[in-house]
Enzyme design. Structure first.
Site, PDB file in Angstrom:
ATOM      1  N   GLU A 150      -9.274 -11.035  -7.481  1.00  0.00           N
ATOM      2  CA  GLU A 150      -8.362  -9.890  -7.312  1.00  0.00           C
ATOM      3  C   GLU A 150      -7.177  -9.983  -8.278  1.00  0.00           C
ATOM      4  O   GLU A 150      -6.705  -8.960  -8.779  1.00  0.00           O
ATOM      5  CB  GLU A 150      -7.888  -9.825  -5.854  1.00  0.00           C
ATOM      6  CG  GLU A 150      -9.026  -9.469  -4.905  1.00  0.00           C
ATOM      7  CD  GLU A 150      -8.621  -9.402  -3.438  1.00  0.00           C
ATOM      8  OE1 GLU A 150      -9.494  -9.118  -2.600  1.00  0.00           O
ATOM      9  OE2 GLU A 150      -7.434  -9.635  -3.119  1.00  0.00           O
ATOM     10  N   TYR A 203     -12.301  -2.316  -3.802  1.00  0.00           N
ATOM     11  CA  TYR A 203     -12.758  -2.521  -2.415  1.00  0.00           C
ATOM     12  C   TYR A 203     -14.284  -2.542  -2.288  1.00  0.00           C
ATOM     13  O   TYR A 203     -14.804  -2.343  -1.186  1.00  0.00           O
ATOM     14  CB  TYR A 203     -12.174  -1.436  -1.511  1.00  0.00           C
ATOM     15  CG  TYR A 203     -10.837  -1.791  -0.869  1.00  0.00           C
ATOM     16  CD1 TYR A 203     -10.644  -3.007  -0.207  1.00  0.00           C
ATOM     17  CD2 TYR A 203      -9.780  -0.882  -0.874  1.00  0.00           C
ATOM     18  CE1 TYR A 203      -9.433  -3.319   0.402  1.00  0.00           C
ATOM     19  CE2 TYR A 203      -8.562  -1.196  -0.250  1.00  0.00           C
ATOM     20  CZ  TYR A 203      -8.402  -2.413   0.382  1.00  0.00           C
ATOM     21  OH  TYR A 203      -7.206  -2.726   1.003  1.00  0.00           O
ATOM     22  N   THR A 236      -5.415  -7.017  10.908  1.00  0.00           N
ATOM     23  CA  THR A 236      -5.724  -5.764  10.202  1.00  0.00           C
ATOM     24  C   THR A 236      -5.163  -4.551  10.941  1.00  0.00           C
ATOM     25  O   THR A 236      -4.598  -3.645  10.335  1.00  0.00           O
ATOM     26  CB  THR A 236      -7.260  -5.621  10.052  1.00  0.00           C
ATOM     27  OG1 THR A 236      -7.761  -6.814   9.438  1.00  0.00           O
ATOM     28  CG2 THR A 236      -7.616  -4.417   9.205  1.00  0.00           C
ATOM     29  N   ASN A 258      -1.851   0.186   6.974  1.00  0.00           N
ATOM     30  CA  ASN A 258      -1.310  -1.076   7.490  1.00  0.00           C
ATOM     31  C   ASN A 258      -0.434  -1.810   6.475  1.00  0.00           C
ATOM     32  O   ASN A 258      -0.250  -3.016   6.552  1.00  0.00           O
ATOM     33  CB  ASN A 258      -2.444  -1.952   8.037  1.00  0.00           C
ATOM     34  CG  ASN A 258      -3.485  -2.276   6.998  1.00  0.00           C
ATOM     35  OD1 ASN A 258      -3.306  -1.971   5.825  1.00  0.00           O
ATOM     36  ND2 ASN A 258      -4.567  -2.905   7.412  1.00  0.00           N
ATOM     37  N   ARG A 308       2.622  -6.529   9.157  1.00  0.00           N
ATOM     38  CA  ARG A 308       1.910  -5.372   9.723  1.00  0.00           C
ATOM     39  C   ARG A 308       2.485  -4.965  11.088  1.00  0.00           C
ATOM     40  O   ARG A 308       2.504  -3.789  11.425  1.00  0.00           O
ATOM     41  CB  ARG A 308       0.414  -5.664   9.796  1.00  0.00           C
ATOM     42  CG  ARG A 308      -0.237  -5.556   8.405  1.00  0.00           C
ATOM     43  CD  ARG A 308      -1.639  -6.089   8.390  1.00  0.00           C
ATOM     44  NE  ARG A 308      -2.376  -5.681   7.199  1.00  0.00           N
ATOM     45  CZ  ARG A 308      -3.568  -6.168   6.869  1.00  0.00           C
ATOM     46  NH1 ARG A 308      -4.152  -7.084   7.629  1.00  0.00           N
ATOM     47  NH2 ARG A 308      -4.180  -5.744   5.784  1.00  0.00           N
ATOM     48  N   LYS A 352       0.823  -1.210   0.000  1.00  0.00           N
ATOM     49  CA  LYS A 352       0.000   0.000   0.000  1.00  0.00           C
ATOM     50  C   LYS A 352       0.866   1.272   0.000  1.00  0.00           C
ATOM     51  O   LYS A 352       2.072   1.215   0.277  1.00  0.00           O
ATOM     52  CB  LYS A 352      -0.928  -0.033   1.221  1.00  0.00           C
ATOM     53  CG  LYS A 352      -1.967  -1.171   1.180  1.00  0.00           C
ATOM     54  CD  LYS A 352      -2.906  -1.081   2.393  1.00  0.00           C
ATOM     55  CE  LYS A 352      -3.951  -2.194   2.392  1.00  0.00           C
ATOM     56  NZ  LYS A 352      -4.908  -2.031   3.525  1.00  0.00           N
ATOM     57  N   PHE A 411     -15.758   3.128   6.891  1.00  0.00           N
ATOM     58  CA  PHE A 411     -14.406   3.535   6.486  1.00  0.00           C
ATOM     59  C   PHE A 411     -14.175   3.470   4.979  1.00  0.00           C
ATOM     60  O   PHE A 411     -13.074   3.760   4.500  1.00  0.00           O
ATOM     61  CB  PHE A 411     -13.360   2.691   7.226  1.00  0.00           C
ATOM     62  CG  PHE A 411     -13.484   1.191   7.022  1.00  0.00           C
ATOM     63  CD1 PHE A 411     -12.961   0.572   5.894  1.00  0.00           C
ATOM     64  CD2 PHE A 411     -14.127   0.394   7.968  1.00  0.00           C
ATOM     65  CE1 PHE A 411     -13.066  -0.801   5.708  1.00  0.00           C
ATOM     66  CE2 PHE A 411     -14.235  -0.985   7.797  1.00  0.00           C
ATOM     67  CZ  PHE A 411     -13.707  -1.582   6.657  1.00  0.00           C
ATOM     68  N   HIS A 440      -1.989  -5.482   1.638  1.00  0.00           N
ATOM     69  CA  HIS A 440      -3.278  -6.154   1.448  1.00  0.00           C
ATOM     70  C   HIS A 440      -3.011  -7.600   1.062  1.00  0.00           C
ATOM     71  O   HIS A 440      -2.025  -7.880   0.369  1.00  0.00           O
ATOM     72  CB  HIS A 440      -4.071  -5.484   0.308  1.00  0.00           C
ATOM     73  CG  HIS A 440      -5.229  -6.321  -0.174  1.00  0.00           C
ATOM     74  ND1 HIS A 440      -6.456  -6.309   0.437  1.00  0.00           N
ATOM     75  CD2 HIS A 440      -5.313  -7.244  -1.181  1.00  0.00           C
ATOM     76  CE1 HIS A 440      -7.260  -7.183  -0.179  1.00  0.00           C
ATOM     77  NE2 HIS A 440      -6.597  -7.754  -1.164  1.00  0.00           N
ATOM     78  N   ARG A 457      -1.884 -14.560   4.583  1.00  0.00           N
ATOM     79  CA  ARG A 457      -2.685 -13.848   5.609  1.00  0.00           C
ATOM     80  C   ARG A 457      -1.975 -13.894   6.964  1.00  0.00           C
ATOM     81  O   ARG A 457      -1.938 -12.920   7.698  1.00  0.00           O
ATOM     82  CB  ARG A 457      -4.083 -14.475   5.754  1.00  0.00           C
ATOM     83  CG  ARG A 457      -5.043 -14.264   4.602  1.00  0.00           C
ATOM     84  CD  ARG A 457      -5.538 -12.852   4.434  1.00  0.00           C
ATOM     85  NE  ARG A 457      -6.228 -12.299   5.570  1.00  0.00           N
ATOM     86  CZ  ARG A 457      -6.857 -11.107   5.539  1.00  0.00           C
ATOM     87  NH1 ARG A 457      -6.894 -10.389   4.420  1.00  0.00           N
ATOM     88  NH2 ARG A 457      -7.435 -10.635   6.605  1.00  0.00           N
TER      89      ARG A 457
END
Ligand code: UDP
Ligand code: MG
Length: 136
Positions: A129, A52, A94, A115, A105, A12, A60, A118, A88
Site C-alpha cells: 500500500e 481495494y 471497522t 469510518n 473510529r 478518508k 460492498f 484506513h 490498527r
C-alpha cells in the site's frame, strides 16, 4: 528488542470533509506513530478499485470504491514500534459502533462505510500500500 515498522494510513473523505486531518495527525504523533510522508489527493474510481482490489468479491466493493473516490483523502506513511498492529489498535474496529473508547473510529467514525480512516492489516500489505501511493 525494537521492531520499527512502517504502515499506510488514509484519512478518508468523511474525515477530510469535516476538517479532522490535524486532529487525527495529532493522535498519531501522540501515540508514537511518526508521519514520514503525507499528501492530499483525490482518487479516481478506477484507482480506488485498484487500491481495494482485495475486496472485489465483497457485496460492498462498488460502494466502497465510489466512496473512497468521492472527495479528497490524505495518505500517510506512519513509522513506529510495531506500527502495523499499533495503528490498527488505535484505529479501532471497522464498525465505529464496535470500536473501543478513544480509538479514532470511535471518536470520529460515522458508520461502517464512513469510518474516517484506513490502516494496513499486515506488514506485507503495508509495503504494497505504501508503494501504491508513494512510488519513487
Ligand atoms: N466496509 C463496508 N461495509 C462492510 C465492511 C467494510 O463499507 O460491511 C468498508 C469499510 O469502510 C472498511 C473497508 O470497507 O473500512 C475495508 O474493509 P475491511 O474489512 O478491510 O476493514 P478495515 O481493514 O478498514 O477495518
Ligand atoms: Mg482492511
Amino acid at each position: 528488542m525494537s521492531n520499527t515498522e512502517q504502515t499506510l494510513s488514509i484519512i478518508k473523505p468523511d474525515a477530510v470533509e469535516r476538517n479532522l486531518v490535524e486532529k487525527i495527525k495529532n493522535i498519531f504523533v501522540k501515540n508514537n506513530l511518526n508521519i514520514k510522508d503525507s499528501k492530499k489527493l483525490h482518487l479516481t474510481k478506477d484507482e480506488a478499485a485498484e487500491f481495494y482490489k482485495v475486496h472485489q468479491s465483497k457485496p460492498f466493493y462498488n460502494d466502497l470504491c465510489t466512496y473512497l473516490s468521492s472527495g479528497p483523502i490524505v495518505v500517510m506513511i506512519l513509522e513506529g514500534e510495531n506500527a502495523v498492529m499499533s495503528y490498527r489498535k488505535l484505529m479501532g474496529a471497522t464498525n465505529p459502533k464496535d470500536a473501543e473508547e478513544n480509538t479514532i473510529r470511535k471518536l470520529y467514525g460515522i458508520s461502517i462505510d464512513k469510518n474516517s480512516v484506513h490502516g494496513s492489516d499486515s506488514l506485507d500489505n503495508a509495503s504494497k500500500e505504501i508503494r501504491f501511493f508513494f512510488k519513487n
